[in-house]
Design an enzyme around this catalytic site. Structure first.
Site, PDB file in Angstrom:
ATOM      1  N   LYS A  13       0.824  -1.220   0.000  1.00 10.04           N
ATOM      2  CA  LYS A  13       0.000   0.000   0.000  1.00 10.04           C
ATOM      3  C   LYS A  13       0.856   1.268   0.000  1.00 10.04           C
ATOM      4  CE  LYS A  13      -2.097  -1.013   3.895  1.00 10.04           C
ATOM      5  NZ  LYS A  13      -1.513  -2.294   4.315  1.00 10.04           N
ATOM      6  N   ARG A  88      -8.740   0.524  10.130  1.00  5.16           N
ATOM      7  CA  ARG A  88      -8.296  -0.843  10.372  1.00  5.16           C
ATOM      8  C   ARG A  88      -9.287  -1.619  11.231  1.00  5.16           C
ATOM      9  NH1 ARG A  88      -2.508   0.240   9.671  1.00  5.16           N
ATOM     10  NH2 ARG A  88      -1.216  -1.593   9.957  1.00  5.16           N
ATOM     11  N   ARG A 127      11.797  -6.367   3.373  1.00  2.83           N
ATOM     12  CA  ARG A 127      11.619  -4.926   3.171  1.00  2.83           C
ATOM     13  C   ARG A 127      12.719  -4.148   3.901  1.00  2.83           C
ATOM     14  NH1 ARG A 127       5.817  -2.388   4.197  1.00  2.83           N
ATOM     15  NH2 ARG A 127       6.098  -2.974   6.369  1.00  2.83           N
ATOM     16  N   ARG A 160      12.468  -2.216   9.708  1.00  2.00           N
ATOM     17  CA  ARG A 160      11.583  -1.797  10.800  1.00  2.00           C
ATOM     18  C   ARG A 160      11.527  -2.886  11.866  1.00  2.00           C
ATOM     19  NH1 ARG A 160       5.991  -0.089   8.052  1.00  2.00           N
ATOM     20  NH2 ARG A 160       5.187  -1.216   9.817  1.00  2.00           N
ATOM     21  N   ARG A 171       0.977  -9.381  13.112  1.00  2.00           N
ATOM     22  CA  ARG A 171       0.259  -8.281  12.454  1.00  2.00           C
ATOM     23  C   ARG A 171      -0.750  -8.824  11.446  1.00  2.00           C
ATOM     24  NH1 ARG A 171       5.002  -5.104  10.154  1.00  2.00           N
ATOM     25  NH2 ARG A 171       3.471  -3.732   9.220  1.00  2.00           N
TER      26      ARG A 171
HETATM   27  P1  AMP Z   1       1.610   0.225   9.210  1.00  2.00           P
HETATM   28  O1  AMP Z   1       2.829   0.975   8.838  1.00  2.00           O
HETATM   29  O2  AMP Z   1       0.361   0.717   8.531  1.00  2.00           O
HETATM   30  O3  AMP Z   1       1.762  -1.276   9.085  1.00  2.00           O
HETATM   31  O4  AMP Z   1       1.352   0.520  10.789  1.00  2.00           O
HETATM   32  C1  AMP Z   1       2.332   0.212  11.757  1.00  2.00           C
HETATM   33  C2  AMP Z   1       1.681   0.113  13.122  1.00  2.00           C
HETATM   34  O5  AMP Z   1       1.054   1.366  13.478  1.00  2.00           O
HETATM   35  C3  AMP Z   1       0.564  -0.927  13.255  1.00  2.00           C
HETATM   36  O6  AMP Z   1       1.068  -2.230  13.474  1.00  2.00           O
HETATM   37  C4  AMP Z   1      -0.225  -0.365  14.432  1.00  2.00           C
HETATM   38  O7  AMP Z   1       0.466  -0.625  15.655  1.00  2.00           O
HETATM   39  C5  AMP Z   1      -0.155   1.139  14.199  1.00  2.00           C
HETATM   40  N1  AMP Z   1      -1.286   1.599  13.362  1.00  2.00           N
HETATM   41  C6  AMP Z   1      -1.209   2.137  12.103  1.00  2.00           C
HETATM   42  N2  AMP Z   1      -2.430   2.452  11.636  1.00  2.00           N
HETATM   43  C7  AMP Z   1      -3.311   2.125  12.621  1.00  2.00           C
HETATM   44  C8  AMP Z   1      -4.724   2.203  12.740  1.00  2.00           C
HETATM   45  N3  AMP Z   1      -5.491   2.664  11.746  1.00  2.00           N
HETATM   46  N4  AMP Z   1      -5.283   1.789  13.918  1.00  2.00           N
HETATM   47  C9  AMP Z   1      -4.534   1.328  14.923  1.00  2.00           C
HETATM   48  N5  AMP Z   1      -3.199   1.197  14.870  1.00  2.00           N
HETATM   49  C10 AMP Z   1      -2.577   1.593  13.735  1.00  2.00           C
END
Ligand code: AMP
Length: 214
Positions: A13, A88, A127, A160, A171
């Site tokens: 994404k 989410r 990644r 990361r 996740r």
């Molecule tokens: P991402 O980079 O989108 O995979 O997000 C990394 C982390 O940020 C996730 O594993 C969550 O801990 C937190 N996070 C990001 N977006 C959300 C969301 N919409 N709701 C809750 N936690 C989020």
């Protein structure tokens, strides 16, 4: 053009959004990036979410909804945005409907990038990200020309914390439990479009452009 990108972690994404915002001239809004920036800057928000991010759990809806509302209210969103990583949960999807209503906006497209768990693990554990400009690499499909260095700015590449296999599987599980129902939620609104996220980046971008130019 107001768009939401949905899909498991590792669906690409962020990569697709970065390519598309350049073409469409609208901002890329990633809640994950916003939380990581908060952690890096050691802000109040960062202190609250640091441990949650490390575990791969979700940040509580109230905190997440409020940063999204603030961000979508900014001037640069007036011609549209790509929201990546939000909503989410179904509660967040309902909150987004409310935020959009309060701002007098409407969602145009919800694009779901479909990718299975093994592909996700393979992609995410390979990644790497530039610590300087944020460009995303994949050691298999998009390797840097020089090991460990960014092609664009020469910055150091890093992995990361939550991209390690064990956390990635967690996740994915969190995604299936909480986010998959969001896809069903949008199916009812006729705004949902599914793209095969296992294709190469150029083919995925082409598919998205076909959807939004239809
Ligand atoms: P991402 O980079 O989108 O995979 O997000 C990394 C982390 O940020 C996730 O594993 C969550 O801990 C937190 N996070 C990001 N977006 C959300 C969301 N919409 N709701 C809750 N936690 C989020």
């Amino acid at each position: 053009m107001n768009m939401v990108f949905l899909g498991p972690p590792g669906a690409g994404k962020g990569t697709y959004a970065k390519r598309l915002v350049e073409m469409l001239n609208i901002p890329h809004i990633s809640t994950g990036d916003m939380f990581r920036e908060a952690v890096a800057s050691k802000s109040e928000l960062g202190k609250k979410v640091e441990e949650i991010l490390k575990r791969g759990d979700l940040v509580p809806d109230d905190l997440t909804n409020s940063i999204v509302k603030d961000r979508l209210s900014k001037e640069d969103c007036k011609n549209g945005f790509i929201l990546d990583g939000f909503p989410r949960t179904v509660a967040q999807a309902k909150a987004l409907d409310e935020i959009m209503r309060s701002l007098g906006k409407d969602l145009d497209y919800v694009i779901y990038f479909e990718v299975d768990e093994e592909e996700v693990v393979k992609r995410i554990s390979n990644r790497r990200i530039c610590s300087n400009c944020g460009k995303i690499y994949n050691l298999i499909t998009l390797p840097p020309k020089v090991d460990g260095k960014c092609d664009v700015c020469g910055g150091n590449l890093y992995q990361r914390e939550d991209d390690k296999e064990e956390v990635v599987r967690k996740r994915y599980k969190v995604y299936m439990e909480n986010t998959y129902p969001v896809i069903e939620y949008y199916q009812k609104s006729n705004k949902l479009f599914t793209v095969n996220g296992a294709l190469d980046v150029d083919s995925v971008i082409k598919e998205v452009l076909n959807i939004i130019r239809r």
